[in-house]
Design an enzyme around this catalytic site. Structure first.
Site, PDB file in Angstrom:
ATOM      1  N   LYS A   1       0.700  -1.192  -0.007  1.00 50.65           N
ATOM      2  CA  LYS A   1      -0.208  -0.065  -0.199  1.00 50.65           C
ATOM      3  C   LYS A   1       0.720   1.327   0.179  1.00 50.65           C
ATOM      4  CE  LYS A   1      -4.606  -1.258   1.325  1.00 50.65           C
ATOM      5  NZ  LYS A   1      -4.579  -2.641   1.713  1.00 50.65           N
TER       6      LYS A   1
ATOM      7  N   SER B   1       1.022 -10.231  -0.494  1.00 48.80           N
ATOM      8  CA  SER B   1       0.835  -8.581  -0.451  1.00 48.80           C
ATOM      9  C   SER B   1       1.029  -7.876   0.763  1.00 48.80           C
ATOM     10  CB  SER B   1      -0.454  -8.264  -0.969  1.00 48.80           C
ATOM     11  OG  SER B   1      -1.358  -8.985  -0.055  1.00 48.80           O
TER      12      SER B   1
HETATM   13  C1  LIG Z   1      -5.104  -3.598   1.238  1.00 49.77           C
HETATM   14  C2  LIG Z   1      -4.847  -5.092   1.012  1.00 49.77           C
HETATM   15  C3  LIG Z   1      -5.169  -5.867  -0.124  1.00 49.77           C
HETATM   16  C4  LIG Z   1      -6.071  -5.556  -1.059  1.00 49.77           C
HETATM   17  O1  LIG Z   1      -6.018  -4.417  -1.749  1.00 49.77           O
HETATM   18  P1  LIG Z   1      -7.057  -3.685  -2.608  1.00 49.77           P
HETATM   19  O2  LIG Z   1      -6.156  -2.497  -3.343  1.00 49.77           O
HETATM   20  O3  LIG Z   1      -7.912  -3.186  -1.446  1.00 49.77           O
HETATM   21  O4  LIG Z   1      -7.750  -4.886  -3.288  1.00 49.77           O
HETATM   22  C5  LIG Z   1      -4.328  -7.058  -0.143  1.00 49.77           C
HETATM   23  N1  LIG Z   1      -3.394  -7.250   0.654  1.00 49.77           N
HETATM   24  C6  LIG Z   1      -2.864  -6.740   1.811  1.00 49.77           C
HETATM   25  C7  LIG Z   1      -1.853  -7.236   2.831  1.00 49.77           C
HETATM   26  C8  LIG Z   1      -3.601  -5.601   1.945  1.00 49.77           C
HETATM   27  O5  LIG Z   1      -3.357  -4.570   2.862  1.00 49.77           O
END
Ligand SMILES: *Cc1c(COP(=O)(O)O)cnc(C)c1O
Length: 331
Positions: free
Chosen positions: A54, A307
């Site tokens: 993010k 992510s």
């Molecule tokens: C926010 C987040 C997501 C999803 O991202 P979006 O853009 O809201 O779909 C996935 N994995 C993690 C660790 C996140 O913090």
């Protein structure tokens, strides 16, 4: 505001955020590949500054603001990775960040935001009530409210993950991406499809309260009930007045898959025990989908986006211990 996001926006984002955001490695999935019967690679956004991707979107948005606007500061409503990213980037960019939270948010989450330079304001007993403070800061102090996903600058920033995947794995043919609001998968799909139009981009969410999945099924953004999940970073809605990500997902994403709590727990345990990676529930859903056999015809060059890494270590150890018998069955 532009009426479309294009590949040039992703490249511009990459240049803009280069000083703040890390280029993360794409590494072979040593333990998962033999189980999947194909070459799987992990994109390690777990190594990103603040421990989740993010930071990319937040950096692109905040650095895009005109200097005099940025100087008035930014605000957001988030208990998790978005709040931390906004605070971190604001500090790096030399502006104020106020993260608005409800009274129900535990002290450790507030501490995590303060640790990266954010101010915390507490109001009300829900996310919606906390948002009233952010709206007031926008109105009265001219601060900029940073949307967690439904903003072209956020989407373009998250899309830089996709640019890096294509560079490191030029023949990439399947990409698995965790989905909540859809900013990440929207941007990543733009990058992947531009390079390899034949590649499949597949979104994965938890099967409890998957707002994007339910909305796509309904053909329009809808509300879903928010329930607790191991994938807490994937909770929340996509906004009923969604302007960008609903359409991007409808146009570019090939499939949306759901995984159960048990499948997420197994993926977290597998990543810790077999790959030695600490991955939070929301970050592990792509691996969960593969381990559960839910990705049909896994192709030759598969990339799985891990992510985020922000999970309490005690909780992760407990999950791994609970899955010890299942891990043994893998040999
Ligand atoms: C926010 C987040 C997501 C999803 O991202 P979006 O853009 O809201 O779909 C996935 N994995 C993690 C660790 C996140 O913090």
């Amino acid at each position: 505001m532009p009426d479309a996001i294009n590949l040039g926006d992703l490249y511009a984002a990459r240049q803009r955020i280069a000083g703040i955001v890390r280029r993360t490695p794409l590494v072979p999935a040593e333990a998962l590949s033999p189980l999947a019967g194909t070459a799987v690679h992990y994109k390690l956004e777990t190594l990103q500054a603040t421990g989740a991707f993010k930071t990319r979107g937040a950096a692109n948005k905040i650095l895009s603001l005109p200097e005099e606007v940025r100087a008035r500061g930014v605000t957001t409503v988030s208990t998790g990775n978005h709040g931390r990213a906004v605070a971190y980037v604001a500090r790096a960019a030399g502006c104020r960040a106020v993260v608005c939270l409800s009274e129900l948010v535990p002290e450790n989450k507030k501490a995590a935001i303060r640790a990266v330079g954010g101010e915390v304001k507490v109001h009300g007993r829900s996310q919606d009530e906390a948002a009233e403070i952010a709206f007031a800061l926008e109105r009265d102090e001219g601060m900029t409210l940073i949307n967690p996903f439904d903003d072209p600058a956020i989407v373009a920033g998250q899309g830089t993950v996709g640019l890096e995947i294509v560079e490191d794995l030029p023949r990439v043919d399947t990409v698995l991406v965790p989905v909540s609001g859809g900013g990440l998968i929207g941007g990543v799909a733009m990058a992947i499809k531009a390079a390899n139009p034949w590649a499949r981009v597949i979104g994965v969410s938890m099967d409890r309260g998957a707002a994007m999945y339910e909305s796509q099924k309904a053909g329009k953004p809808i509300l879903v009930e928010e329930v607790e999940s191991l994938a807490d970073s994937l909770g929340g809605g996509i906004f009923l007045d969604n302007k960008w990500t609903f359409r991007l997902v409808r146009g570019l994403v090939d499939d949306l898959i759901l995984v159960t709590e048990e499948e997420i727990a197994r993926a977290m345990a597998f990543l810790l025990d077999r790959e030695h990676f600490v991955v939070e529930g929301g970050g592990a859903v792509g691996v969960a989908a593969i381990l559960a056999g839910k990705v049909k015809n896994p192709s030759e060059n598969c990339a799985v986006l891990l992510s985020g890494t922000n999970v309490d270590s005690k909780r992760l150890r407990r999950i791994a211990a609970e899955q010890a018998d299942w891990l043994d069955t893998l040999g």
